[in-house]
Write a protein that holds these residues in place. Structure first.
Motif, PDB file in Angstrom:
ATOM      1  N   GLU A  62     -15.818  25.187  -2.970  1.00  0.00           N
ATOM      2  CA  GLU A  62     -15.242  26.043  -1.936  1.00  0.00           C
ATOM      3  C   GLU A  62     -14.178  26.980  -2.508  1.00  0.00           C
ATOM      4  N   ARG A  63     -13.578  26.588  -3.613  1.00  0.00           N
ATOM      5  CA  ARG A  63     -12.463  27.343  -4.179  1.00  0.00           C
ATOM      6  C   ARG A  63     -12.869  28.267  -5.325  1.00  0.00           C
ATOM      7  N   VAL A  64     -13.883  27.901  -6.079  1.00  0.00           N
ATOM      8  CA  VAL A  64     -14.281  28.738  -7.227  1.00  0.00           C
ATOM      9  C   VAL A  64     -15.448  29.635  -6.807  1.00  0.00           C
ATOM     10  N   THR A  65     -15.178  30.514  -5.897  1.00  0.00           N
ATOM     11  CA  THR A  65     -16.220  31.359  -5.303  1.00  0.00           C
ATOM     12  C   THR A  65     -16.822  32.336  -6.314  1.00  0.00           C
ATOM     13  N   GLN A  66     -16.094  32.608  -7.390  1.00  0.00           N
ATOM     14  CA  GLN A  66     -16.607  33.476  -8.441  1.00  0.00           C
ATOM     15  C   GLN A  66     -16.877  32.689  -9.725  1.00  0.00           C
ATOM     16  N   GLY A  67     -16.812  31.375  -9.628  1.00  0.00           N
ATOM     17  CA  GLY A  67     -16.998  30.524 -10.792  1.00  0.00           C
ATOM     18  C   GLY A  67     -18.146  29.557 -10.599  1.00  0.00           C
ATOM     19  N   LYS A  68     -17.975  28.349 -11.122  1.00  0.00           N
ATOM     20  CA  LYS A  68     -19.072  27.397 -11.110  1.00  0.00           C
ATOM     21  C   LYS A  68     -18.521  25.976 -11.168  1.00  0.00           C
ATOM     22  N   VAL A  69     -19.278  25.052 -10.585  1.00  0.00           N
ATOM     23  CA  VAL A  69     -18.937  23.631 -10.657  1.00  0.00           C
ATOM     24  C   VAL A  69     -20.115  22.878 -11.259  1.00  0.00           C
ATOM     25  N   TYR A  70     -19.846  22.108 -12.310  1.00  0.00           N
ATOM     26  CA  TYR A  70     -20.837  21.201 -12.862  1.00  0.00           C
ATOM     27  C   TYR A  70     -20.543  19.803 -12.330  1.00  0.00           C
ATOM     28  N   SER A  71     -21.432  19.282 -11.502  1.00  0.00           N
ATOM     29  CA  SER A  71     -21.272  17.936 -10.940  1.00  0.00           C
ATOM     30  C   SER A  71     -22.023  16.962 -11.839  1.00  0.00           C
ATOM     31  N   ILE A  72     -21.269  16.150 -12.566  1.00  0.00           N
ATOM     32  CA  ILE A  72     -21.841  15.341 -13.633  1.00  0.00           C
ATOM     33  C   ILE A  72     -21.698  13.851 -13.317  1.00  0.00           C
ATOM     34  N   ASP A  73     -22.787  13.111 -13.478  1.00  0.00           N
ATOM     35  CA  ASP A  73     -22.716  11.669 -13.268  1.00  0.00           C
ATOM     36  C   ASP A  73     -23.767  10.973 -14.135  1.00  0.00           C
ATOM     37  N   ALA A  74     -23.445   9.739 -14.533  1.00  0.00           N
ATOM     38  CA  ALA A  74     -24.363   8.959 -15.371  1.00  0.00           C
ATOM     39  C   ALA A  74     -25.333   8.128 -14.553  1.00  0.00           C
ATOM     40  N   GLU A  99     -24.626  10.612 -19.774  1.00  0.00           N
ATOM     41  CA  GLU A  99     -24.805   9.264 -20.292  1.00  0.00           C
ATOM     42  C   GLU A  99     -23.453   8.553 -20.243  1.00  0.00           C
ATOM     43  N   PRO A 100     -23.439   7.219 -20.294  1.00  0.00           N
ATOM     44  CA  PRO A 100     -22.166   6.502 -20.180  1.00  0.00           C
ATOM     45  C   PRO A 100     -21.106   6.914 -21.194  1.00  0.00           C
ATOM     46  N   ASP A 101     -21.520   7.258 -22.419  1.00  0.00           N
ATOM     47  CA  ASP A 101     -20.549   7.651 -23.438  1.00  0.00           C
ATOM     48  C   ASP A 101     -20.675   9.115 -23.857  1.00  0.00           C
ATOM     49  N   ILE A 125     -15.395   3.606 -18.013  1.00  0.00           N
ATOM     50  CA  ILE A 125     -16.104   3.999 -19.235  1.00  0.00           C
ATOM     51  C   ILE A 125     -15.901   2.912 -20.278  1.00  0.00           C
ATOM     52  N   GLU A 126     -16.967   2.303 -20.732  1.00  0.00           N
ATOM     53  CA  GLU A 126     -16.851   1.181 -21.658  1.00  0.00           C
ATOM     54  C   GLU A 126     -16.454   1.629 -23.056  1.00  0.00           C
ATOM     55  N   ASP A 127     -17.160   2.575 -23.631  1.00  0.00           N
ATOM     56  CA  ASP A 127     -16.833   3.069 -24.970  1.00  0.00           C
ATOM     57  C   ASP A 127     -16.067   4.375 -24.824  1.00  0.00           C
ATOM     58  N   ARG A 128     -14.788   4.257 -24.509  1.00  0.00           N
ATOM     59  CA  ARG A 128     -13.998   5.443 -24.195  1.00  0.00           C
ATOM     60  C   ARG A 128     -13.748   6.315 -25.426  1.00  0.00           C
ATOM     61  N   ASN A 154       0.260  -1.902 -12.091  1.00  0.00           N
ATOM     62  CA  ASN A 154      -0.369  -3.088 -12.671  1.00  0.00           C
ATOM     63  C   ASN A 154      -1.829  -3.248 -12.283  1.00  0.00           C
ATOM     64  N   ARG A 155      -2.258  -2.586 -11.200  1.00  0.00           N
ATOM     65  CA  ARG A 155      -3.650  -2.740 -10.764  1.00  0.00           C
ATOM     66  C   ARG A 155      -4.615  -1.883 -11.570  1.00  0.00           C
ATOM     67  N   GLY A 156      -4.085  -0.957 -12.325  1.00  0.00           N
ATOM     68  CA  GLY A 156      -4.959  -0.095 -13.100  1.00  0.00           C
ATOM     69  C   GLY A 156      -5.625  -0.833 -14.246  1.00  0.00           C
ATOM     70  N   GLN A 157      -6.937  -0.719 -14.340  1.00  0.00           N
ATOM     71  CA  GLN A 157      -7.650  -1.358 -15.434  1.00  0.00           C
ATOM     72  C   GLN A 157      -7.335  -0.684 -16.763  1.00  0.00           C
ATOM     73  N   VAL A 158      -7.010   0.588 -16.715  1.00  0.00           N
ATOM     74  CA  VAL A 158      -6.522   1.310 -17.889  1.00  0.00           C
ATOM     75  C   VAL A 158      -5.182   1.925 -17.483  1.00  0.00           C
ATOM     76  N   PRO A 159      -4.070   1.241 -17.751  1.00  0.00           N
ATOM     77  CA  PRO A 159      -2.756   1.775 -17.360  1.00  0.00           C
ATOM     78  C   PRO A 159      -2.510   3.139 -17.970  1.00  0.00           C
ATOM     79  N   SER A 160      -1.604   3.885 -17.361  1.00  0.00           N
ATOM     80  CA  SER A 160      -1.371   5.260 -17.791  1.00  0.00           C
ATOM     81  C   SER A 160      -0.947   5.353 -19.248  1.00  0.00           C
ATOM     82  N   ASP A 161      -0.109   4.418 -19.729  1.00  0.00           N
ATOM     83  CA  ASP A 161       0.329   4.499 -21.120  1.00  0.00           C
ATOM     84  C   ASP A 161      -0.823   4.273 -22.089  1.00  0.00           C
ATOM     85  N   LYS A 162      -1.767   3.410 -21.705  1.00  0.00           N
ATOM     86  CA  LYS A 162      -2.944   3.194 -22.552  1.00  0.00           C
ATOM     87  C   LYS A 162      -3.850   4.416 -22.531  1.00  0.00           C
TER      88      LYS A 162
END
Length: 215
Positions: A88-100, A125-127, A147-150, A175-183
């Motif tokens: 809706e916002r990139v009316t002159q651009g493009k969006v790539y919707s990517i999923d594994a 793909e996953p990685d 993402i397993e193999d980050r 603490n609930r984050g599986q990948v905390p921000s510092d990691k």
């Protein structure tokens, strides 16, 4: 909140991030009564009316400073919640919707086939995110922790993007984050990226990382 949730609770309650996170883990583990093969049911979760509140959607969008001609890769796009908002916002651009997940890709192809001409759906793909070369902004929301193999993922991401590409990661803080921000910060820096903005105050339950290639 109970640790155990059932499908009716997921599909009918005002959803919090914790509930969404539990749902994602159960879907991926196959222990929930719905799966990625049922995108219409997942849409009730991921596109629910309360998402803007618990996600902090408007704050996130304002933080990105999106231009009309931006080209955005929405990695782990799922049902296309953010992809639609970007389109809706990139009316002159493009969006790539990517999923594994193949079923999510099929769902988004159907969803966007008649509504937005500036959306292109891509199977990844996953990685390997398969980022098109002209991408200006890579957006990864509620996905990085799954993402397993980050490090391989980040290596591919770096090789597929240009020195001017921006990168945004949205994920659970505390603490609930599986990948905390510092990691997450450490992993991105070790992979050759540079943190420009770290925001853990703007969204109710998520942190925002905005990064670029290291110079």
């Amino acid at each position: 909140m109970n640790d155990v949730i059932d499908d009716r609770q997921v599909l009918s309650s005002p959803l919090s991030t914790m509930l969404i996170d539990q749902a994602l883990n159960r879907i991926k583990g196959g222990s929930m009564g719905i799966s990625f093969s049922e995108p219409e049911k997942l849409k009730e979760i991921f596109d629910g009316p309360n998402r803007s509140q618990w996600q902090g959607t408007e704050y996130i969008l304002s933080s990105l400073a999106i231009r009309k001609d931006d080209i955005i890769a929405d990695v782990g796009a799922g049902t296309g919640y953010f992809s639609r908002l970007f389109a809706e916002r990139v009316t002159q651009g493009k969006v790539y919707s990517i999923d594994a997940e193949p079923n999510m890709v099929s769902y988004m192809k159907q969803r966007f086939s008649t509504s937005f001409e500036n959306v292109q759906v891509i199977q990844s793909e996953p990685d390997n995110p398969h980022i098109p070369a002209d991408t200006k902004l890579v957006f990864i929301a509620n996905t990085y922790r799954f993402i397993e193999d980050r490090m391989r993922f980040l290596s591919n991401l770096k090789s597929q993007t240009s020195p001017t590409t921006r990168f945004v990661v949205i994920d659970i803080k505390g603490n609930r984050g599986q990948v905390p921000s510092d990691k997450a910060i450490s992993e991105w820096e070790n992979a050759g990226f540079m943190v420009e903005i770290f925001d853990e105050d703007g969204c109710p339950e998520h942190f925002i990382l905005i990064m670029s290639h290291q110079q």
